[in-house]
Design a protein around this motif. Structure first.
Motif, PDB file in Angstrom:
ATOM      1  N   ALA A 117       0.830  -1.207   0.000  1.00  0.00           N
ATOM      2  CA  ALA A 117       0.000   0.000   0.000  1.00  0.00           C
ATOM      3  C   ALA A 117       0.864   1.257   0.000  1.00  0.00           C
ATOM      4  N   ASP A 118       1.890   1.283   0.849  1.00  0.00           N
ATOM      5  CA  ASP A 118       2.763   2.465   0.917  1.00  0.00           C
ATOM      6  C   ASP A 118       3.533   2.671  -0.383  1.00  0.00           C
ATOM      7  N   ALA A 119       3.987   1.560  -0.992  1.00  0.00           N
ATOM      8  CA  ALA A 119       4.730   1.671  -2.254  1.00  0.00           C
ATOM      9  C   ALA A 119       3.843   2.204  -3.377  1.00  0.00           C
ATOM     10  N   ILE A 120       2.608   1.727  -3.442  1.00  0.00           N
ATOM     11  CA  ILE A 120       1.678   2.187  -4.487  1.00  0.00           C
ATOM     12  C   ILE A 120       1.328   3.659  -4.287  1.00  0.00           C
ATOM     13  N   ILE A 121       1.093   4.060  -3.045  1.00  0.00           N
ATOM     14  CA  ILE A 121       0.776   5.468  -2.761  1.00  0.00           C
ATOM     15  C   ILE A 121       1.933   6.368  -3.184  1.00  0.00           C
ATOM     16  N   ALA A 122       3.161   5.945  -2.880  1.00  0.00           N
ATOM     17  CA  ALA A 122       4.337   6.738  -3.271  1.00  0.00           C
ATOM     18  C   ALA A 122       4.470   6.812  -4.784  1.00  0.00           C
ATOM     19  N   LEU A 123       4.207   5.703  -5.473  1.00  0.00           N
ATOM     20  CA  LEU A 123       4.309   5.681  -6.929  1.00  0.00           C
ATOM     21  C   LEU A 123       3.244   6.573  -7.563  1.00  0.00           C
ATOM     22  N   LYS A 124       2.025   6.517  -7.042  1.00  0.00           N
ATOM     23  CA  LYS A 124       0.936   7.329  -7.590  1.00  0.00           C
ATOM     24  C   LYS A 124       1.155   8.811  -7.323  1.00  0.00           C
ATOM     25  N   ARG A 125       1.857   9.112  -6.233  1.00  0.00           N
ATOM     26  CA  ARG A 125       2.144  10.518  -5.939  1.00  0.00           C
ATOM     27  C   ARG A 125       3.016  11.120  -7.043  1.00  0.00           C
ATOM     28  N   ASP A 126       3.931  10.329  -7.573  1.00  0.00           N
ATOM     29  CA  ASP A 126       4.811  10.789  -8.648  1.00  0.00           C
ATOM     30  C   ASP A 126       4.172  10.659 -10.017  1.00  0.00           C
ATOM     31  N   ARG A 127       3.235   9.696 -10.149  1.00  0.00           N
ATOM     32  CA  ARG A 127       2.629   9.420 -11.462  1.00  0.00           C
ATOM     33  C   ARG A 127       1.113   9.337 -11.310  1.00  0.00           C
ATOM     34  N   PRO A 128       0.447  10.460 -11.143  1.00  0.00           N
ATOM     35  CA  PRO A 128      -1.004  10.433 -10.884  1.00  0.00           C
ATOM     36  C   PRO A 128      -1.820   9.827 -12.013  1.00  0.00           C
ATOM     37  N   LEU A 129      -1.296   9.797 -13.242  1.00  0.00           N
ATOM     38  CA  LEU A 129      -2.059   9.261 -14.365  1.00  0.00           C
ATOM     39  C   LEU A 129      -1.772   7.779 -14.620  1.00  0.00           C
ATOM     40  N   LEU A 130      -0.880   7.187 -13.856  1.00  0.00           N
ATOM     41  CA  LEU A 130      -0.596   5.765 -14.010  1.00  0.00           C
ATOM     42  C   LEU A 130      -1.774   4.948 -13.506  1.00  0.00           C
ATOM     43  N   GLN A 131      -2.273   4.037 -14.334  1.00  0.00           N
ATOM     44  CA  GLN A 131      -3.381   3.159 -13.942  1.00  0.00           C
ATOM     45  C   GLN A 131      -2.802   1.906 -13.284  1.00  0.00           C
TER      46      GLN A 131
END
Length: 316
Positions: A117-131
């Motif tokens: 969960a923490d890794a995905i949140i960090a990744l989405k913070r940098d890439r908001p358009l990544l599905q």
């Protein structure tokens, strides 16, 4: 190499679609309809494919068109190739629309509440358009999805010895298994009966036999010379298991990371009983020889960092 070049010159993705569709439907007429072509054209195409491989791939039986042993191999290959092509096409489409691609992964529930969960949140913070599509399953189910090309990577553990030949694995962490019961359970009284009595006299809620957690628990019973519980509910759904244990007298064995919030809220309580200490580490699992997409590599870097297992040269 010559055989490879010959196949490369003759085999097309439409041929793979034919193999995959016929493998599912086992009927040439239905396969032709699904591919929007006539049955004679489908028959000719199947002949082309069989000539390319130099052997029969399907045989007519009273139960329909059944694959030969080579046909079974090609059906698996076609399913994987088409799944990866579909994923690539969707990633290209999203990129053209201004997005940043997609990432499909799976994770066992023991790793999902915190690390994943923490890794995905960090990744989405940098890439908001990544599905991102996350599937929470057991390790055996995730290995099957990974083998089929339906997910790009899994946070799981090996469940069979043969998986070492199919997947690469990089350890990230370990799970602690707890035995818990509902709030107010009679076994929470001062003295806990011996394990043999618990197995004979009380109902148990356990994960499926194919899962590493269940195998570790069964190993713990075996080491102590005890048989499995007589009264068992087998449940592969974490949500359903948590509901069942809170509404019954079952003893449930599950990962501490999954149970932590429910323990903190007092819905369930842990028993002073240690089972399944032989549970193997979980980690990053990928298909051998596969090239991960850039989003997948970025997620792996974040998982390693959060797990405290970053490798030299990894991005932080």
């Amino acid at each position: 190499m010559e055989a490879y070049q010959a196949l490369l010159a003759r085999l097309r993705y439409k041929h793979l679609l034919m193999i995959a569709t016929l493998g599912r439907r086992k009927n040439l007429h239905q396969t032709a309809d699904a591919m929007h072509m006539s049955q004679p054209a489908a028959t000719r195409m199947l002949g082309e494919i069989e000539r390319a491989f130099g052997c029969q791939l399907f045989k007519r039986t009273s139960r329909g068109m059944l694959p030969t042993s080579v046909g079974e191999m090609l059906i698996d290959f076609a399913d994987n190739a088409l799944a990866r092509l579909d994923r690539c096409a969707e990633e290209v489409r999203r990129h053209q629309l201004g997005g940043q691609g997609q990432l499909a992964l799976g994770a066992i529930m023991g790793a999902a509440p915190d690390l994943v969960a923490d890794a995905i949140i960090a990744l989405k913070r940098d890439r908001p358009l990544l599905q991102i599509r996350l599937m929470g399953e057991t390790s055996d189910q995730l290995a099957e999805l990974l083998d089929q090309g339906k997910i790009e990577l899994a946070i799981a553990r090996y469940t069979t010895a043969s998986q070492h030949n199919a997947f690469d694995f990089e350890a990230l962490g370990e799970e602690t298994l707890l035995t818990v019961v509902r709030r107010g359970h009679p076994l929470l009284e001062p003295e806990l009966p011996p394990l043999s009595a618990l197995l004979d006299d009380w109902p148990w809620l356990l994960q499926p036999l194919s899962t590493p957690a269940r195998q570790a628990v069964e190993k713990a019973f075996e080491v102590q010379g005890l048989a499995s519980p007589r009264d068992v509910i087998e449940c592969g759904s974490i949500f359903a298991a948590l509901q069942l244990v809170q509404r019954s007298d079952c003893l449930m064995v599950m990962s501490e990371s999954v149970l932590s919030e429910h323990l903190a809220m007092g819905h369930i309580q842990a028993l002073p009983l240690s089972l399944g200490r032989t549970l193997a580490p979980y980690g990053l699992m990928t298909r051998k020889g596969s090239l991960l997409s850039e989003p997948a590599r970025a997620l792996c870097e974040r998982l390693r960092t959060l797990a405290g297992r970053a490798r030299p040269g990894d991005a932080r």
